[in-house]
Design a protein around this motif. Structure first.
Motif, PDB file in Angstrom:
ATOM      1  N   SER A 180      28.508  24.164 -22.820  1.00  0.00           N
ATOM      2  CA  SER A 180      27.720  25.384 -22.666  1.00  0.00           C
ATOM      3  C   SER A 180      26.779  25.237 -21.483  1.00  0.00           C
ATOM      4  N   LEU A 181      26.511  26.343 -20.817  1.00  0.00           N
ATOM      5  CA  LEU A 181      25.682  26.306 -19.609  1.00  0.00           C
ATOM      6  C   LEU A 181      24.210  26.375 -20.006  1.00  0.00           C
ATOM      7  N   THR A 182      23.728  25.271 -20.556  1.00  0.00           N
ATOM      8  CA  THR A 182      22.340  25.144 -20.994  1.00  0.00           C
ATOM      9  C   THR A 182      21.740  23.918 -20.330  1.00  0.00           C
ATOM     10  N   LYS A 185      22.965  20.300 -21.151  1.00  0.00           N
ATOM     11  CA  LYS A 185      24.276  19.828 -20.710  1.00  0.00           C
ATOM     12  C   LYS A 185      24.287  19.324 -19.268  1.00  0.00           C
ATOM     13  N   HIS A 187      24.218  20.593 -16.090  1.00  0.00           N
ATOM     14  CA  HIS A 187      25.024  21.078 -14.961  1.00  0.00           C
ATOM     15  C   HIS A 187      24.277  20.935 -13.637  1.00  0.00           C
ATOM     16  N   ASP A 188      22.948  21.030 -13.676  1.00  0.00           N
ATOM     17  CA  ASP A 188      22.205  20.850 -12.434  1.00  0.00           C
ATOM     18  C   ASP A 188      22.408  19.442 -11.880  1.00  0.00           C
ATOM     19  N   CYS A 206      34.289  24.596 -14.751  1.00  0.00           N
ATOM     20  CA  CYS A 206      33.242  24.538 -15.777  1.00  0.00           C
ATOM     21  C   CYS A 206      33.559  25.575 -16.852  1.00  0.00           C
ATOM     22  N   PRO A 212      25.988  30.897 -15.171  1.00  0.00           N
ATOM     23  CA  PRO A 212      26.133  29.775 -14.233  1.00  0.00           C
ATOM     24  C   PRO A 212      24.824  29.473 -13.520  1.00  0.00           C
ATOM     25  N   HIS A 215      24.454  26.783  -7.667  1.00  0.00           N
ATOM     26  CA  HIS A 215      25.377  25.753  -7.174  1.00  0.00           C
ATOM     27  C   HIS A 215      25.676  26.017  -5.709  1.00  0.00           C
ATOM     28  N   PHE A 224      33.847  28.936 -12.786  1.00  0.00           N
ATOM     29  CA  PHE A 224      33.325  29.102 -14.136  1.00  0.00           C
ATOM     30  C   PHE A 224      34.259  30.004 -14.926  1.00  0.00           C
TER      31      PHE A 224
END
Length: 343
Positions: A180-182, A185, A187-188, A206, A212, A215, A224
């Motif tokens: 999940s894009l939180t 997780k 992602h940064d 992703c 999102p 990026h 995504f």
């Protein structure tokens, strides 16, 4: 045999916790231990009064002596709704993630949730964690004498076909991040690491719900998919050459075993239960690389090693395929849960 009452949060988006709840309930039923699942709406673990009243009513309706399993996201923030029933019901609480471990909480909120969770878990209920790491953390954090462990299972799956980049000149390595894009997780952190790898060929998919994050400079490399389940999720796994997970916190990391079930190696942050999920093969090999947590440079280094070292890729792929044959399934998880709950 009376059915186990299983109280879970209403699923609003795909998550490992929801998958665990659904699969263990189904597997218990297949073992002849019937389960009645009740899904409650609400902003758990800090719901409104209506949701708390609904939980109280569900527990009040259960006959004396009933076995009840409550997802920790529902139970741990509202001990006042659960503990009044702890003497007459056989209540177990399934903790997927300690409430205060969620990323981005204000300090006061984290303290309050931690205190509420401690009050519940020390209130005479059975405590179940999804990894040995999580069990140790809960025991240390809340002074618990015993925390049972019921690790997730995994479904058998065909070997991933991958991108074929090592056989075809028109393909490039395909990294996959299923999360999940939180903020938890990471992602940064993943995108910081990938920004340092623009001199190499790769793409990254992703897959997960959410908006999102920024990026910049990677728009032509990162795709995504949004929330995916079922066949769409299987397609994501099938195209993968490598699973990447940059999480700041994980009690287990079901996506790790889901990738290994397809023979896909893993590069992940060494957090929580992730090393436990990654595991070792019967001959001692690790089917992936673990980077220091919250360290984009370490993650970049591990990914560069995998992208540039064909021998390393072959060794990790071989280890992942052996680990695949040794993974435990959901029937084993259900048998362990049945033993813990006395079903």
């Amino acid at each position: 045999m009376s059915a186990l009452l299983f109280v879970v949060p209403e699923a609003t988006a795909p998550s490992g916790g929801h998958t665990y709840d659904q699969r263990v309930a189904a597997a218990l039923g297949e073992l002849g231990r019937p389960v009645r699942t009740v899904a409650l709406g609400g902003a758990w673990p800090r719901p409104g009064r209506g949701a708390v009243a609904e939980l109280s009513a569900v527990l009040a309706e259960a006959p004396d002596g009933s076995r009840v399993l409550v997802d920790g996201l529902v139970a741990c923030g509202v001990p006042e709704a659960v503990l009044p029933h702890a003497r007459r019901l056989r209540i177990a609480v399934l903790v997927h993630l300690p409430l205060a471990d969620e990323t981005g909480l204000a300090a006061g909120t984290a303290r309050d949730l931690n205190a509420r969770e401690r009050a519940l878990l020390r209130g005479g209920v059975t405590v179940v964690a999804t990894s040995a790491w999580a069990a140790r953390r809960l025991a240390e954090q809340h002074g618990l004498e015993r925390v049972a462990v019921v690790r997730p299972g995994v479904d058998p799956a065909p070997l991933a076909r991958g991108s074929g980049f090592e056989e075809r000149a028109d393909s490039v390595p395909r990294l996959v991040c299923v999360a999940s894009l939180t903020p938890r997780k990471g992602h940064d952190l993943l995108f910081q690491a990938l920004s340092g790898l623009r001199d190499l060929s790769w793409t990254c998919v992703c897959a997960g719900p959410g908006t999102p994050p920024p990026h910049s400079g990677l728009e032509d490399r990162v795709r995504f998919t949004g929330a995916v389940v079922g066949g769409a999720l299987a397609e994501v796994h099938d195209c993968a050459d490598l699973l990447v997970l940059a999480s700041r916190a994980e009690t287990y990391g079901m996506v790790v075993t889901e990738a290994l079930a397809r023979g896909v190696p893993v590069v992940a942050a060494r957090v929580g239960g992730v090393p436990e999920a990654l595991g070792r093969t019967s001959d001692g090999r690790v089917p992936g690389l673990l980077a220091l947590p919250e360290d984009a440079a370490a993650l970049e280094h591990a990914l560069r090693d995998w992208l540039t070292d064909r021998g390393l890729r072959e060794r990790l792929r071989e280890a992942a395929r052996l680990r695949r044959s040794e993974l435990a399934g959901w029937p084993e998880a259900a048998r362990t849960m049945a033993q813990v709950l006395g079903l």
